[in-house]
Every structure is written in structure tokens, then in C-alpha cells.
Write a protein that holds these residues in place. Structure first.
Motif, PDB file in Angstrom:
ATOM      1  N   PHE A 171      -7.513  -3.133  -2.581  1.00 57.00           N
ATOM      2  CA  PHE A 171      -6.492  -3.930  -1.907  1.00 57.00           C
ATOM      3  C   PHE A 171      -6.834  -5.417  -2.037  1.00 57.00           C
ATOM      4  O   PHE A 171      -7.962  -5.776  -2.373  1.00 57.00           O
ATOM      5  N   GLY A 172      -5.848  -6.265  -1.749  1.00 57.06           N
ATOM      6  CA  GLY A 172      -6.136  -7.689  -1.677  1.00 57.06           C
ATOM      7  C   GLY A 172      -7.054  -7.983  -0.498  1.00 57.06           C
ATOM      8  O   GLY A 172      -7.378  -7.105   0.301  1.00 57.06           O
ATOM      9  N   ASP A 173      -7.473  -9.229  -0.356  1.00 55.22           N
ATOM     10  CA  ASP A 173      -8.443  -9.563   0.695  1.00 55.22           C
ATOM     11  C   ASP A 173      -7.786 -10.208   1.919  1.00 55.22           C
ATOM     12  O   ASP A 173      -8.466 -10.865   2.703  1.00 55.22           O
ATOM     13  N   GLY A 201      -1.940  -5.266  -3.627  1.00 51.26           N
ATOM     14  CA  GLY A 201      -2.906  -4.649  -4.522  1.00 51.26           C
ATOM     15  C   GLY A 201      -4.060  -5.581  -4.833  1.00 51.26           C
ATOM     16  O   GLY A 201      -3.894  -6.801  -4.930  1.00 51.26           O
ATOM     17  N   GLY A 202      -5.240  -5.001  -4.962  1.00 53.68           N
ATOM     18  CA  GLY A 202      -6.424  -5.751  -5.347  1.00 53.68           C
ATOM     19  C   GLY A 202      -6.711  -5.595  -6.826  1.00 53.68           C
ATOM     20  O   GLY A 202      -5.938  -4.987  -7.568  1.00 53.68           O
ATOM     21  N   PHE A 207      -6.630   0.146 -12.163  1.00 50.65           N
ATOM     22  CA  PHE A 207      -7.584   1.137 -12.661  1.00 50.65           C
ATOM     23  C   PHE A 207      -7.435   2.453 -11.901  1.00 50.65           C
ATOM     24  O   PHE A 207      -7.448   3.537 -12.495  1.00 50.65           O
ATOM     25  N   LEU A 208      -7.271   2.374 -10.571  1.00 52.02           N
ATOM     26  CA  LEU A 208      -7.034   3.585  -9.794  1.00 52.02           C
ATOM     27  C   LEU A 208      -5.752   4.265 -10.233  1.00 52.02           C
ATOM     28  O   LEU A 208      -5.688   5.500 -10.340  1.00 52.02           O
ATOM     29  N   THR A 244      -0.522   2.338   2.791  1.00 58.79           N
ATOM     30  CA  THR A 244      -0.492   1.566   1.550  1.00 58.79           C
ATOM     31  C   THR A 244      -0.602   2.490   0.344  1.00 58.79           C
ATOM     32  O   THR A 244       0.195   2.397  -0.603  1.00 58.79           O
ATOM     33  N   LEU A 245      -1.584   3.374   0.348  1.00 61.24           N
ATOM     34  CA  LEU A 245      -1.749   4.317  -0.766  1.00 61.24           C
ATOM     35  C   LEU A 245      -0.517   5.210  -0.909  1.00 61.24           C
ATOM     36  O   LEU A 245      -0.095   5.523  -2.028  1.00 61.24           O
TER      37      LEU A 245
END
Length: 305
Positions: A171-173, A201-202, A207-208, A244-245
Motif C-alpha cells: 500500500f501507499g504510505d 497502491g504501493g 508484483f502482487l 483494500t485487497l
């Protein structure tokens, strides 16, 4: 030939193999001594490095299939001359790596987009930062500690197991910034207030997603890949992560909400082949238990300079 439909991972020589002695010579005696050393020892096999087992399991996904699901590409600061030892070792271990970029001292991250890589793993932090700054998932593979890498399920299990931290990795920070600026109470309040608002999204979201796409080719019972979210978050800050997911429609197999507990023993229990985290302190702890990649992204790394 294209990379469409494949999971592509770029990896440096020092992440794949133990090249610590050669690197020591480079640091203390310079490039000419390093080149002489590698050429003189090019018939001596390199020992597996921190990310070797990850690569071996990734490439094992290509067995018993007519199509190539995974491509691993060597992205190395070596020259082709000094890189011969690396390819000799690749051949010896039976790793299906056929493509490489040897840049003779220049940063190899530039070839990440050309090879359509979903992930770049390197032992050089500057290369990793450059890739991340341009939006490509990347991590610095950390050296093993002397008492590190105790036996885990990953040693005997052929299933590929990859674990991720949440904030500033998947995730973003934004939530981490609230925590650092306002403390735990303000963080918890903010996460409850925004529980139904998906996190941005981070750097490792893509990649996930690529892993999820690969997983979807198998039944849940027979999938050779297992993923985990291992986060310091606890209730009530778990809800926003779950939603979120769900909004991303991306599968995560296990989720550990540790409420501030140290992550190492949990990652060992999961049997992680690698764990990605943005915080140096967490990485120093977890690399005593599992292979660890530091993701120098977000406010935690801004603060550390």
C-alpha cells in the motif's frame, strides 16, 4: 517472442550468488583487482546467495508445463568477461536463466522496463532506489547475519512462499504518515474513519497482482505459490487493509495482523522464501529468520535520510 503472460524477475549477481569476497576486493583494491580475481576464479563455482532459493523455486514453476510461466533475467554490473563465472555457476546449478545484461559498472536498473520485469532484486541500494523512483517494484537483498537463516519450512517445502509488509510496500504510505505525525491514537482513529476507503497502491502492488495472475492458473488446492501479508497493524486498523485487497480483486492467502509484535518468528512459521519490508528496523530483525528485501520507499526512509 514476448514476455506477455509471464512473471519476469530481474536479479543482480550478488543477490543470486554469494560474491562477498569479490565485492570485498572491489571495495578495497579497486576494479582491476576485482576483474583479475573473477577471471582467475571463473572455474570455481559461486555459492548460493540470499535470493538463490527464491529464484530456484520461481524457475521450478516452469517444470511439467509446455509454456514458460516465469522468466528470471540476470541484471549485473559485471562485464561480460567477469560475468562468465556467474553463468558457469548458473549452468552448474541447473537454473533456467538464459538472458542477461552485463553493464560493466553502469547501473543495470535501466533494463528493467526493457525486459518488462515485474520485480528487480539487487544488493546495490542505489540501483534499487533508482528503480523505485521510476515506479518499478524493487528491493535491496540484505546479507545474511551470522546466526541467520535457521531451518524453516521453506527448506523442505517446494511451495513458493512470499510475504509482504503492508504500508509503503503493498500500500501507499498515507497511513504511515498519519502514524508518524500523530501517533498511534490518531492513526487508529483515521483508519477507522476511512475503513471503507481503499488505500492507494504501493510499489509492490503490481508484483502482487502478477503473482495473483499466476496463481489463478492453478486450483486453490494445488497452487505452488502462497502469499502472506505480515503487518504490524492490529484491530481496528485491519478493516481498511482487508477492504483494500477486496477492492483490488487480488488474492492474499494469509494475513497476519501482529499489533506491533516482532515479525521474524511469524515469517519463519509461514516458511517465507522472502519477505519485503520498508523499515530498516524490521528488516534487521527478520533477516535473522528469513531472506529479506528492504524496500527503500515512503516516509520511514525519508526520515532515515
Amino acid at each position: 517472442m514476448t514476455f506477455d503472460g509471464k512473471l519476469v524477475v530481474g536479479i543482480s549477481s550478488r543477490a543470486l550468488f554469494d560474491m562477498s569476497e569479490g565485492h570485498r576486493i572491489f571495495e578495497t583494491e579497486g576494479i582491476d583487482a576485482y576483474c583479475r580475481y573473477q577471471i582467475e576464479h571463473e572455474e570455481k563455482l559461486l555459492e548460493p546467495g540470499v535470493a538463490y532459493e527464491l529464484v530456484r523455486k520461481l524457475l521450478a514453476l516452469n517444470r511439467d508445463t509446455e509454456c514458460t510461466r516465469v522468466e528470471v533475467i540476470l541484471l549485473s554490473r559485471n562485464s561480460a568477461d567477469t560475468g562468465l563465472r556467474v553463468f558457469n555457476s548458473i549452468e552448474h546449478y541447473g537454473l533456467g536463466i538464459t538472458r542477461a545484461a552485463f553493464t560493466n559498472g553502469a547501473s543495470p536498473w535501466r533494463y528493467v522496463p526493457a525486459f518488462c520485469a515485474h520485480l528487480f532484486l539487487s544488493a546495490d541500494p542505489s540501483d534499487v532506489v533508482a528503480a523505485l523512483d521510476r515506479g518499478y517494484p524493487a528491493a535491496t537483498i540484505l546479507p545474511r547475519l551470522t546466526d541467520a537463516m535457521v531451518s524453516t519450512q521453506a527448506d523442505i517445502d517446494e511451495q513458493l512462499r512470499i510475504a509482504f509488509d503492508g504500508d509503503a510496500v503493498l500500500f501507499g504510505d498515507v497511513a504511515e504518515r498519519v502514524f508518524r505525525q500523530g501517533g498511534l491514537e490518531e492513526f487508529s482513529s483515521s483508519e477507522q474513519q476511512h475503513a471503507r476507503e481503499p488505500l492507494p497502491g504501493g510499489p509492490f502492488k503490481s508484483f502482487l497482482a502478477a503473482l495473483h495472475s499466476l496463481q489463478s492458473e492453478y486450483s486453490a488446492q494445488a497452487c505452488p505459490i502462497r502469499t502472506a501479508l505480515v503487518t504490524a497493524r492490529g484491530a481496528p486498523a485491519h478493516e481498511r487493509v482487508i477492504r483494500t485487497l477486496r477492492s483490488w480483486e487480488i488474492r492474499i492467502d494469509e494475513a497476519l495482523f501482529l499489533g506491533g509484535l516482532s515479525k521474524g518468528e511469524f515469517l519463519q512459521a509461514f516458511g517465507a522464501d522472502i519477505f519485503f519490508d520498508d523499515q530498516h528496523g524490521h528488516c534487521e530483525s527478520t533477516r535473522r529468520h528469513v531472506a529479506t528485501g528492504h524496500v527503500p520507499h515512503g516516509i520511514a526512509n525519508e526520515a532515515s535520510g
